[in-house]
Design a protein around this motif. Structure first.
Motif, PDB file in Angstrom:
ATOM      1  N   ASN A 188       5.147   0.888   0.493  1.00  0.00           N
ATOM      2  CA  ASN A 188       3.823   1.242   0.995  1.00  0.00           C
ATOM      3  C   ASN A 188       3.251   0.022   1.699  1.00  0.00           C
ATOM      4  OD1 ASN A 188       1.065   1.812   1.340  1.00  0.00           O
ATOM      5  ND2 ASN A 188       0.975   3.084  -0.499  1.00  0.00           N
ATOM      6  N   LYS A 224       3.757  -1.756  -3.105  1.00  0.00           N
ATOM      7  CA  LYS A 224       2.702  -1.628  -2.110  1.00  0.00           C
ATOM      8  C   LYS A 224       2.225  -3.015  -1.704  1.00  0.00           C
ATOM      9  CE  LYS A 224      -1.860   0.350  -1.151  1.00  0.00           C
ATOM     10  NZ  LYS A 224      -2.957   1.230  -1.626  1.00  0.00           N
ATOM     11  N   ILE A 239       5.326   4.802   3.120  1.00  0.00           N
ATOM     12  CA  ILE A 239       3.927   5.027   3.459  1.00  0.00           C
ATOM     13  C   ILE A 239       3.493   3.855   4.331  1.00  0.00           C
ATOM     14  CG2 ILE A 239       1.586   5.341   2.579  1.00  0.00           C
ATOM     15  CD1 ILE A 239       2.823   6.241  -0.076  1.00  0.00           C
ATOM     16  N   ASP A 289       0.182  -1.254   3.863  1.00  0.00           N
ATOM     17  CA  ASP A 289      -1.192  -0.899   4.198  1.00  0.00           C
ATOM     18  C   ASP A 289      -1.835  -2.037   4.986  1.00  0.00           C
ATOM     19  OD1 ASP A 289      -3.800  -0.131   4.361  1.00  0.00           O
ATOM     20  OD2 ASP A 289      -4.034   0.388   2.252  1.00  0.00           O
TER      21      ASP A 289
END
Length: 344
Positions: free
Chosen positions: A77, A41, A105, A79
């Motif tokens: 991921n 992430k 994601i 973000d």
């Protein structure tokens, strides 16, 4: 170094570092000694772009090396990693993980041509997309097993994904726009009904309890988990029409259904007793708005007695009269609705 070599889950955020130099040093160490990472992430690294270009590019190069050095990266991921659509090769680096990557994601990221590389990932069948705009979703039209997207999308793209995924799609979460386009909503439901009968998990937000929705749910004979955030704005229709719609919904639920989270407007919440009196699905978990009136309490107890499958009831409004609590908890456990949330 032994600890680093065993890492399987890595979350990198700019707030973890005091400056870009220390961030780059750590990332280079990880790229050299850590090869077992499964989940990666990245959050907020675009904040470093105010630094000198040489330092900024060194940081991104280290991230790329981490991606390339992994034996089997399965989840990526992103973000809010970049809001100007330049990823400096991070997404392109996933080409070397095309045989292992299974889930992506993506949150708060603008479209970039680099995302096209995801189409080459043979086993990538799970997408979760938040606040990314419609263009990015268009670049990801492919067969999907799990799809979780918010309201930033266009109907034609969603329908293409549903049609292409077809029997493969098992879990679906859609948040429709608050200002609902009724025609667009119907088109999505028709696509869902026509192409995706194997869904086991369905989560829909901001949707009307329409005849089209009821037909779709009735067509999902493998459905196990259902979450509906409903509204009812047909103020010109009489109460009997709403009650008839609730009865149809209750009676059409598949016998495979184990989990139901059911909430809506005041009008809909006032019909929970009607729903329980006509529901034939052997639910194990049920989340509703409240247990503030005697008719709902009575209907819930009768449902528990009738099927003896219900183990838990989640409540949005959890402030209960002690007498009601004692009466109901003879048959089923009561908790706040968050306790039983099942995500896509």
């Amino acid at each position: 170094m032994q600890f680093i070599s065993r890492l399987q889950h890595l979350f990198l955020s700019r707030v973890a570092f005091s400056n870009i130099e220390s961030a780059t040093t750590l990332l280079r160490t990880l790229a050299k000694y850590s090869t077992k990472i499964k989940d990666l992430k990245l959050r907020g690294f675009d904040a470093y772009k105010s630094y000198e270009p040489q330092l900024f590019h060194a940081l991104f190069h280290a991230i790329i090396q981490i991606i390339k050095s992994q034996e089997q990266l399965m989840l990526i991921n992103l973000d809010g990693i970049n809001n100007d659509s330049r990823f400096h090769g991070i997404i392109s680096a996933l080409e070397c993980q095309k045989n292992s990557l299974q889930e992506a994601i993506i949150k708060g990221c603008d479209w970039s041509a680099e995302f096209e590389i995801l189409k080459n990932c043979k086993n990538l069948d799970t997408f979760r997309i938040r606040s990314c705009g419609t263009k990015l979703l268009k670049s990801l039209i492919c067969k999907i097993s799990i799809l979780d997207i918010d309201e930033y999308r266009d109907v034609s793209t969603t329908n293409q994904i549903l049609e292409m995924s077809g029997l493969m799609l098992k879990r679906l979460k859609l948040a429709l726009k608050i200002e609902v386009d009724e025609e667009a909503s119907i088109l999505e439901l028709e696509a869902l009904k026509s192409f995706c009968p194997n869904i086991t998990y369905l989560n829909l937000h901001n949707i009307e309890l329409s005849t089209q929705l009821i037909e779709v749910i009735g067509n999902l004979q493998k459905l196990q988990f259902l979450t509906l955030h409903l509204f009812w704005d047909n103020i010109d229709e009489i109460k009997e029409e709403l009650e008839a719609r609730v009865i149809s919904f209750a009676e059409i639920l598949p016998l495979t259904l184990q989990y139901l989270k059911f909430c809506g407007s005041l009008q809909l919440n006032s019909c929970i007793d009607i729903f329980l009196n006509h529901c034939n699905a052997p639910l194990k978990t049920l989340s509703i708005h409240s247990l503030r009136d005697e008719k709902t309490v009575k209907a819930l107890i009768e449902f528990c007695k009738r099927y003896r499958t219900l183990n838990y009831v989640g409540l949005y409004y959890f402030y209960l009269n002690d007498n009601i609590r004692k009466k109901v908890e003879k048959y089923v456990r009561l908790e706040s609705y968050e306790y039983f949330d099942v995500d896509c």
